[in-house]
Design an enzyme around this catalytic site. Structure first.
Site, PDB file in Angstrom:
ATOM      1  NE  ARG A  76      28.202  32.769  42.913  1.00 13.64           N
ATOM      2  CZ  ARG A  76      28.379  33.083  41.599  1.00 13.64           C
ATOM      3  NH1 ARG A  76      27.357  33.488  41.123  1.00 13.64           N
ATOM      4  NH2 ARG A  76      29.643  32.865  40.948  1.00 13.64           N
ATOM      5  CG  HIS A  77      31.779  34.117  46.443  1.00 13.45           C
ATOM      6  ND1 HIS A  77      32.164  34.717  45.483  1.00 13.45           N
ATOM      7  CD2 HIS A  77      31.530  32.703  46.277  1.00 13.45           C
ATOM      8  CE1 HIS A  77      32.225  33.992  44.483  1.00 13.45           C
ATOM      9  NE2 HIS A  77      31.891  32.962  44.917  1.00 13.45           N
ATOM     10  N   GLY A  78      30.692  37.490  47.500  1.00 10.81           N
ATOM     11  CA  GLY A  78      30.645  38.603  46.619  1.00 10.81           C
ATOM     12  C   GLY A  78      31.362  38.389  45.508  1.00 10.81           C
ATOM     13  CB  THR A  90      36.265  36.812  42.892  1.00 14.05           C
ATOM     14  OG1 THR A  90      36.055  35.876  42.008  1.00 14.05           O
ATOM     15  CG2 THR A  90      35.732  36.323  44.268  1.00 14.05           C
ATOM     16  CB  VAL A  91      39.894  39.345  40.499  1.00 13.59           C
ATOM     17  CG1 VAL A  91      40.680  39.346  39.197  1.00 13.59           C
ATOM     18  CG2 VAL A  91      40.243  40.592  41.360  1.00 13.59           C
ATOM     19  CD1 TRP A  92      40.934  35.062  38.944  1.00 10.64           C
ATOM     20  CD2 TRP A  92      40.769  33.134  39.432  1.00 10.64           C
ATOM     21  NE1 TRP A  92      42.151  34.854  39.141  1.00 10.64           N
ATOM     22  CE2 TRP A  92      42.337  33.439  39.413  1.00 10.64           C
ATOM     23  CE3 TRP A  92      40.365  31.538  39.849  1.00 10.64           C
ATOM     24  CZ2 TRP A  92      43.276  32.454  39.645  1.00 10.64           C
ATOM     25  CZ3 TRP A  92      41.376  30.803  40.289  1.00 10.64           C
ATOM     26  CH2 TRP A  92      42.614  31.107  40.012  1.00 10.64           C
ATOM     27  NE  ARG A 116      35.028  31.586  45.068  1.00  8.51           N
ATOM     28  CZ  ARG A 116      35.664  30.688  45.116  1.00  8.51           C
ATOM     29  NH1 ARG A 116      37.012  30.649  45.534  1.00  8.51           N
ATOM     30  NH2 ARG A 116      35.234  29.154  44.545  1.00  8.51           N
ATOM     31  CD  GLU A 124      31.631  26.326  43.644  1.00 11.38           C
ATOM     32  OE1 GLU A 124      30.547  25.161  43.981  1.00 11.38           O
ATOM     33  OE2 GLU A 124      30.865  27.284  43.100  1.00 11.38           O
TER      34      GLU A 124
END
Length: 205
Positions: free
Chosen positions: A8-10, A12-14, A58, A82
């Site tokens: 899974r992606h790193g 994020t801010v969200w 992302r 996603e």
């Protein structure tokens, strides 16, 4: 045999703000970048026949970090984006839970009943994601890296385990930059490693 390296992606801010991202999203945090670097270090001696990534920044940025100096092009695969959450995207989970409690509950506890007026259902995501896995199995022998998203990876693992869609959330969402390894041969899958984050042990807290 095809060996799938799934991550899974790193962060994020969200992610850190507990906002729905879907097909929008925000940049990787420092922690997200560091996690991708740690996973890249872990995988630096693995030779990949292909690297697939969601085109959402992302995921693609995470794939670029993991790729390192390998002379290989990252394949942007639209079908592993996603899930679309429609009007929920960019909204904090707490706000959605308060304003649409029934559908929020269905999202996590009753996948078959979850519906989104402007977004996707789980079945729609399943129908676009799983053909990608089958195509990769047919096309490649050896190691393939796939960098995607929480729900996309949950659906892939549901398929690997042979479970029905209603059981999607028997397992928790895979952590950011975790490593899952699946051996795929013909119609059989073997999970070699699942949601491992041991490479993050030395990350700055």
């Amino acid at each position: 045999m095809t060996k799938l390296y799934l991550t899974r992606h790193g962060q994020t801010v969200w992610n850190s703000e507990r906002r729905f991202q879907g097909q929008q999203g925000s940049p990787l945090t420092e922690k997200g970048i560091e996690g991708a670097k740690k996973l890249g270090d872990r995988l630096k001696n693995i030779e990949f026949g292909a690297i697939y990534a969601s085109p959402l920044p992302r995921a693609y940025d995470t794939a670029e970090i993991i790729k390192g100096d390998r002379d290989i092009k990252i394949i942007k695969e639209e079908r592993i984006k996603e899930m679309s959450f429609g009007d929920w995207e960019g909204v904090k989970a707490k706000v959605v839970q308060e304003s649409d409690a029934e559908m929020f509950n269905n999202l996590w506890n009753n996948p078959i009943a979850y519906m989104s007026e402007k977004g996707e259902t789980y079945q729609q995501v399943y129908d676009r994601v799983i053909p990608v896995i089958e195509e990769i199995k047919e096309k490649y022998e050896g190691n393939v890296l796939i960098v995607a998203h929480g729900i996309v990876l949950a659906i892939i693992m549901l398929y690997v385990k042979g479970r029905p869609l209603k059981d999607l959330w028997e397992d928790e969402v895979l952590p950011n930059t975790s490593l899952t390894i699946v051996d795929a041969k013909n119609d059989k899958f073997n999970i070699e490693l699942y949601g491992d984050i041991s490479h993050n042990d030395s990350m700055t807290r």
